[in-house]
Scaffold this motif. Structure first.
Motif, PDB file in Angstrom:
ATOM      1  N   ARG A   1      -6.443   1.800  -7.565  1.00 49.76           N
ATOM      2  CA  ARG A   1      -6.267   3.205  -7.202  1.00 49.76           C
ATOM      3  C   ARG A   1      -7.612   3.774  -6.739  1.00 49.76           C
ATOM      4  O   ARG A   1      -8.661   3.473  -7.307  1.00 49.76           O
ATOM      5  N   LYS A   2      -7.539   4.586  -5.696  1.00 49.66           N
ATOM      6  CA  LYS A   2      -8.754   5.079  -5.053  1.00 49.66           C
ATOM      7  C   LYS A   2      -9.647   5.828  -6.038  1.00 49.66           C
ATOM      8  O   LYS A   2     -10.870   5.689  -6.010  1.00 49.66           O
ATOM      9  N   TYR A   3      -9.034   6.597  -6.945  1.00 47.37           N
ATOM     10  CA  TYR A   3      -9.867   7.381  -7.859  1.00 47.37           C
ATOM     11  C   TYR A   3     -10.565   6.497  -8.892  1.00 47.37           C
ATOM     12  O   TYR A   3     -11.525   6.922  -9.535  1.00 47.37           O
TER      13      TYR A   3
ATOM     14  N   SER B   1      -8.150  -2.182   2.172  1.00 46.43           N
ATOM     15  CA  SER B   1      -6.928  -1.706   2.826  1.00 46.43           C
ATOM     16  C   SER B   1      -6.722  -2.331   4.206  1.00 46.43           C
ATOM     17  O   SER B   1      -7.680  -2.614   4.924  1.00 46.43           O
TER      18      SER B   1
ATOM     19  N   GLU C   1       0.820  -1.218   0.000  1.00 50.93           N
ATOM     20  CA  GLU C   1       0.000   0.000   0.000  1.00 50.93           C
ATOM     21  C   GLU C   1       0.849   1.262   0.000  1.00 50.93           C
ATOM     22  O   GLU C   1       1.938   1.300   0.580  1.00 50.93           O
TER      23      GLU C   1
ATOM     24  N   GLU D   1     -13.542   5.498  -2.808  1.00 50.56           N
ATOM     25  CA  GLU D   1     -12.983   5.528  -1.454  1.00 50.56           C
ATOM     26  C   GLU D   1     -13.507   4.386  -0.589  1.00 50.56           C
ATOM     27  O   GLU D   1     -12.765   3.789   0.187  1.00 50.56           O
TER      28      GLU D   1
ATOM     29  N   MET E   1     -11.771   1.164  -1.469  1.00 48.70           N
ATOM     30  CA  MET E   1     -10.374   1.188  -1.022  1.00 48.70           C
ATOM     31  C   MET E   1     -10.293   0.946   0.481  1.00 48.70           C
ATOM     32  O   MET E   1      -9.406   0.242   0.958  1.00 48.70           O
ATOM     33  N   LYS E   2     -11.238   1.516   1.229  1.00 52.17           N
ATOM     34  CA  LYS E   2     -11.268   1.270   2.670  1.00 52.17           C
ATOM     35  C   LYS E   2     -11.474  -0.204   2.969  1.00 52.17           C
ATOM     36  O   LYS E   2     -10.905  -0.756   3.917  1.00 52.17           O
TER      37      LYS E   2
ATOM     38  N   PRO F   1      -3.875   6.122  -1.434  1.00 51.96           N
ATOM     39  CA  PRO F   1      -4.507   6.225  -2.749  1.00 51.96           C
ATOM     40  C   PRO F   1      -4.241   5.022  -3.667  1.00 51.96           C
ATOM     41  O   PRO F   1      -4.883   4.902  -4.710  1.00 51.96           O
TER      42      PRO F   1
END
Length: 249
Positions: free
Chosen positions: A50-52, A63, A30, A56, A59-60, A70
Protein backbone atom coordinates in the motif's frame (compact mmCIF):
# COMPACT_ATOMS: atom_id res chain seq x y z
CA UNK A 1 4.09 -3.95 5.86
CA UNK A 2 6.63 -1.23 6.56
CA UNK A 3 8.91 -0.27 3.69
CA UNK A 4 10.13 -2.39 0.81
CA UNK A 5 13.68 -3.34 -0.16
CA UNK A 6 15.27 -2.65 -3.54
CA UNK A 7 15.48 -6.39 -4.19
CA UNK A 8 11.78 -6.76 -3.49
CA UNK A 9 11.00 -3.83 -5.79
CA UNK A 10 12.95 -5.58 -8.55
CA UNK A 11 11.14 -8.89 -7.96
CA UNK A 12 7.69 -7.29 -8.10
CA UNK A 13 8.52 -5.10 -11.10
CA UNK A 14 9.89 -8.15 -12.96
CA UNK A 15 6.40 -9.69 -12.85
CA UNK A 16 5.48 -7.34 -15.69
CA UNK A 17 7.42 -9.80 -17.90
CA UNK A 18 5.66 -12.97 -19.05
CA UNK A 19 8.80 -15.08 -18.65
CA UNK A 20 9.06 -14.13 -14.99
CA UNK A 21 5.35 -14.71 -14.41
CA UNK A 22 5.65 -18.15 -15.98
CA UNK A 23 8.70 -19.07 -13.93
CA UNK A 24 7.36 -17.78 -10.62
CA UNK A 25 3.67 -18.61 -11.03
CA UNK A 26 2.84 -15.11 -9.79
CA UNK A 27 1.19 -12.00 -11.23
CA UNK A 28 0.32 -8.50 -10.05
CA UNK A 29 -3.04 -6.87 -9.38
CA UNK A 30 -3.43 -3.10 -8.95
CA UNK A 31 -6.15 -0.90 -7.52
CA UNK A 32 -7.85 -0.96 -4.13
CA UNK A 33 -11.01 -2.61 -5.47
CA UNK A 34 -9.06 -5.20 -7.47
CA UNK A 35 -6.77 -6.00 -4.55
CA UNK A 36 -9.79 -6.46 -2.27
CA UNK A 37 -11.40 -8.76 -4.84
CA UNK A 38 -8.20 -10.80 -4.91
CA UNK A 39 -8.23 -11.04 -1.11
CA UNK A 40 -11.89 -12.12 -1.15
CA UNK A 41 -11.30 -14.74 -3.89
CA UNK A 42 -9.94 -18.30 -3.68
CA UNK A 43 -6.69 -17.04 -5.26
CA UNK A 44 -3.63 -17.10 -3.01
CA UNK A 45 -2.40 -13.55 -2.33
CA UNK A 46 1.33 -13.60 -1.60
CA UNK A 47 1.80 -9.95 -0.63
CA UNK A 48 -0.05 -6.62 -0.54
CA UNK A 49 1.71 -3.26 -0.90
CA UNK A 50 0.00 0.00 0.00
CA UNK A 51 1.29 3.42 -0.99
CA UNK A 52 0.94 4.87 2.50
CA UNK A 53 3.15 2.06 3.83
CA UNK A 54 5.93 1.87 1.23
CA UNK A 55 5.88 5.43 -0.05
CA UNK A 56 4.86 6.97 -3.37
CA UNK A 57 8.28 6.55 -5.00
CA UNK A 58 8.41 2.82 -4.24
CA UNK A 59 4.84 2.35 -5.49
CA UNK A 60 5.74 4.08 -8.75
CA UNK A 61 8.68 1.71 -9.18
CA UNK A 62 6.64 -1.50 -8.75
CA UNK A 63 3.53 -0.32 -10.61
CA UNK A 64 2.74 -1.16 -14.23
CA UNK A 65 0.43 1.86 -14.44
CA UNK A 66 1.40 5.37 -15.53
CA UNK A 67 -0.50 6.66 -12.48
CA UNK A 68 0.09 4.14 -9.68
CA UNK A 69 -2.90 3.21 -7.56
CA UNK A 70 -2.84 3.16 -3.74
CA UNK A 71 -2.61 -0.66 -3.57
CA UNK A 72 -0.88 -3.51 -5.39
CA UNK A 73 -0.96 -7.25 -4.69
CA UNK A 74 1.20 -10.15 -5.79
CA UNK A 75 -1.09 -13.11 -6.47
CA UNK A 76 -0.42 -16.76 -7.29
CA UNK A 77 -1.82 -18.07 -10.58
CA UNK A 78 -4.53 -20.73 -10.27
CA UNK A 79 -3.28 -24.27 -10.82
CA UNK A 80 -5.75 -24.94 -13.65
CA UNK A 81 -4.80 -22.04 -15.92
CA UNK A 82 -2.83 -24.35 -18.24
CA UNK A 83 -4.39 -27.77 -18.82
CA UNK A 84 -2.85 -30.58 -20.86
CA UNK A 85 -5.17 -33.42 -19.80
CA UNK A 86 -8.58 -32.56 -21.21
CA UNK A 87 -10.22 -35.37 -19.25
CA UNK A 88 -10.21 -32.84 -16.40
CA UNK A 89 -13.21 -31.22 -18.12
CA UNK A 90 -15.21 -34.42 -18.72
CA UNK A 91 -17.55 -33.97 -15.75
CA UNK A 92 -18.21 -30.27 -16.40
CA UNK A 93 -18.83 -30.75 -20.13
CA UNK A 94 -21.16 -33.68 -19.43
CA UNK A 95 -23.34 -31.30 -17.42
CA UNK A 96 -23.69 -28.97 -20.43
CA UNK A 97 -23.29 -25.24 -20.11
CA UNK A 98 -22.30 -22.32 -22.33
CA UNK A 99 -18.58 -21.78 -22.90
CA UNK A 100 -16.32 -19.42 -24.82
CA UNK A 101 -13.29 -20.54 -26.86
CA UNK A 102 -10.73 -17.91 -27.83
CA UNK A 103 -8.78 -18.62 -31.00
CA UNK A 104 -5.61 -16.50 -30.87
CA UNK A 105 -6.99 -13.34 -29.27
CA UNK A 106 -3.98 -11.03 -29.09
CA UNK A 107 -5.17 -7.70 -27.71
CA UNK A 108 -5.01 -7.35 -23.90
CA UNK A 109 -8.00 -5.02 -23.82
CA UNK A 110 -10.09 -7.46 -25.83
CA UNK A 111 -9.24 -10.38 -23.56
CA UNK A 112 -9.99 -8.40 -20.43
CA UNK A 113 -13.32 -7.20 -21.84
CA UNK A 114 -14.24 -10.74 -22.97
CA UNK A 115 -13.66 -11.95 -19.40
CA UNK A 116 -15.99 -9.20 -18.15
CA UNK A 117 -18.61 -10.27 -20.69
CA UNK A 118 -18.24 -13.89 -19.60
CA UNK A 119 -18.67 -12.80 -15.99
CA UNK A 120 -21.78 -10.72 -16.75
CA UNK A 121 -23.50 -13.45 -18.77
CA UNK A 122 -22.60 -16.39 -16.53
CA UNK A 123 -20.33 -18.24 -18.95
CA UNK A 124 -19.26 -21.52 -17.36
CA UNK A 125 -15.59 -21.27 -18.42
CA UNK A 126 -13.38 -19.74 -21.09
CA UNK A 127 -10.93 -21.84 -23.11
CA UNK A 128 -8.08 -20.38 -25.15
CA UNK A 129 -5.34 -21.35 -27.55
CA UNK A 130 -1.78 -21.20 -26.23
CA UNK A 131 -0.99 -18.16 -28.38
CA UNK A 132 -3.85 -16.11 -26.93
CA UNK A 133 -2.50 -13.13 -24.97
CA UNK A 134 -1.45 -13.99 -21.42
CA UNK A 135 -4.35 -13.69 -18.97
CA UNK A 136 -1.90 -12.51 -16.30
CA UNK A 137 -0.48 -9.65 -18.37
CA UNK A 138 -1.02 -6.53 -16.19
CA UNK A 139 -3.02 -4.84 -18.97
CA UNK A 140 -5.34 -7.85 -19.22
CA UNK A 141 -5.74 -8.07 -15.45
CA UNK A 142 -6.72 -4.39 -15.25
CA UNK A 143 -9.16 -4.73 -18.17
CA UNK A 144 -10.99 -7.63 -16.48
CA UNK A 145 -12.11 -5.27 -13.67
CA UNK A 146 -12.09 -8.20 -11.26
CA UNK A 147 -13.66 -10.79 -13.56
CA UNK A 148 -10.35 -12.69 -13.55
CA UNK A 149 -11.23 -13.84 -10.01
CA UNK A 150 -14.70 -15.11 -10.95
CA UNK A 151 -14.37 -16.62 -14.45
CA UNK A 152 -12.26 -19.72 -14.95
CA UNK A 153 -10.01 -19.47 -18.01
CA UNK A 154 -7.93 -22.37 -19.29
CA UNK A 155 -5.22 -22.50 -21.97
CA UNK A 156 -5.76 -25.79 -23.81
CA UNK A 157 -5.35 -27.65 -27.09
CA UNK A 158 -8.43 -25.94 -28.55
CA UNK A 159 -9.00 -28.26 -31.55
CA UNK A 160 -8.90 -31.26 -29.20
CA UNK A 161 -11.29 -29.51 -26.81
CA UNK A 162 -13.79 -28.73 -29.57
CA UNK A 163 -13.65 -32.35 -30.74
CA UNK A 164 -14.40 -33.46 -27.20
CA UNK A 165 -17.43 -31.14 -27.10
CA UNK A 166 -18.72 -32.59 -30.39
CA UNK A 167 -18.13 -36.14 -29.13
CA UNK A 168 -20.38 -35.33 -26.17
CA UNK A 169 -23.17 -34.29 -28.52
CA UNK A 170 -22.50 -30.60 -28.01
CA UNK A 171 -22.42 -27.67 -30.41
CA UNK A 172 -19.52 -25.53 -31.55
CA UNK A 173 -20.56 -22.11 -32.85
CA UNK A 174 -18.50 -19.52 -34.70
CA UNK A 175 -19.25 -16.31 -36.57
CA UNK A 176 -18.38 -16.08 -40.28
CA UNK A 177 -19.28 -13.73 -43.11
CA UNK A 178 -20.88 -16.69 -44.92
CA UNK A 179 -22.73 -17.93 -41.81
CA UNK A 180 -26.47 -18.01 -41.17
CA UNK A 181 -28.21 -14.99 -39.66
CA UNK A 182 -27.85 -15.49 -35.91
CA UNK A 183 -31.29 -14.01 -35.22
CA UNK A 184 -33.11 -16.38 -37.59
CA UNK A 185 -31.86 -19.78 -36.46
CA UNK A 186 -32.13 -21.92 -33.32
CA UNK A 187 -29.34 -21.59 -30.76
CA UNK A 188 -28.48 -24.13 -28.06
CA UNK A 189 -27.46 -22.36 -24.85
CA UNK A 190 -26.09 -25.53 -23.28
CA UNK A 191 -29.02 -26.64 -21.15
CA UNK A 192 -28.54 -30.33 -21.92
CA UNK A 193 -25.18 -30.61 -23.68
CA UNK A 194 -22.16 -28.31 -23.93
CA UNK A 195 -22.23 -25.35 -26.30
CA UNK A 196 -19.05 -23.50 -27.21
CA UNK A 197 -18.89 -20.13 -28.94
CA UNK A 198 -15.56 -19.63 -30.75
CA UNK A 199 -14.17 -16.09 -30.94
CA UNK A 200 -11.58 -15.66 -33.69
CA UNK A 201 -8.41 -13.63 -33.94
CA UNK A 202 -8.87 -9.86 -34.35
CA UNK A 203 -7.48 -9.73 -37.90
CA UNK A 204 -7.60 -13.30 -39.20
CA UNK A 205 -10.83 -14.57 -37.66
CA UNK A 206 -11.25 -18.24 -36.76
CA UNK A 207 -8.35 -20.43 -37.90
CA UNK A 208 -8.93 -23.01 -40.63
CA UNK A 209 -8.36 -25.94 -38.27
CA UNK A 210 -10.96 -24.80 -35.77
CA UNK A 211 -13.31 -23.53 -38.49
CA UNK A 212 -13.39 -27.11 -39.78
CA UNK A 213 -14.70 -28.23 -36.38
CA UNK A 214 -17.43 -25.58 -36.08
CA UNK A 215 -20.80 -27.31 -36.25
CA UNK A 216 -22.89 -24.14 -36.64
CA UNK A 217 -21.69 -21.13 -38.64
CA UNK A 218 -23.36 -17.90 -37.57
CA UNK A 219 -23.44 -14.38 -38.99
CA UNK A 220 -24.13 -11.14 -37.10
CA UNK A 221 -26.01 -9.08 -39.70
CA UNK A 222 -25.43 -5.33 -40.04
CA UNK A 223 -28.27 -2.86 -40.24
CA UNK A 224 -29.56 -2.32 -42.84
CA UNK A 225 -28.66 -5.87 -43.87
CA UNK A 226 -27.91 -4.89 -47.47
CA UNK A 227 -25.69 -1.94 -46.54
CA UNK A 228 -22.74 -3.19 -44.49
CA UNK A 229 -20.53 -0.40 -43.17
CA UNK A 230 -17.45 -1.52 -41.25
CA UNK A 231 -15.61 -4.57 -42.53
CA UNK A 232 -16.03 -6.39 -39.23
CA UNK A 233 -16.79 -6.01 -35.54
CA UNK A 234 -14.26 -5.77 -32.74
CA UNK A 235 -13.75 -9.22 -31.17
CA UNK A 236 -15.03 -8.21 -27.74
CA UNK A 237 -18.09 -6.43 -29.20
CA UNK A 238 -18.89 -9.48 -31.35
CA UNK A 239 -18.60 -11.63 -28.22
CA UNK A 240 -21.05 -9.44 -26.32
CA UNK A 241 -23.61 -9.43 -29.14
CA UNK A 242 -23.39 -13.18 -29.65
CA UNK A 243 -23.51 -14.19 -25.99
CA UNK A 244 -26.38 -11.78 -25.32
CA UNK A 245 -28.42 -13.44 -28.06
CA UNK A 246 -27.71 -16.91 -26.65
CA UNK A 247 -28.81 -15.78 -23.20
CA UNK A 248 -31.88 -14.00 -24.60
CA UNK A 249 -33.11 -17.34 -25.90
Amino acid sequence: MAGISNNEIKRVKALQQKKVRDESGLFIVEGEKMVQEALDSPFAVEAVYRKYEIGEDAMKRISALSNPSPALAVVRKPSDAYVDDLSAFDAALSEGGLYLALDSIRDPGNLGTILRIADWFGIKAVFATGDTVDLFNPKVVQATMGAIFRVRMHYVDLPALTRKVLDKGGKVYGTFLDGQNMYERPLDNGMHSPSVIVIGNESEGISDEIAGLVSDRLYIPPYPADQPGSESLNAAIATAITVAEFRRR
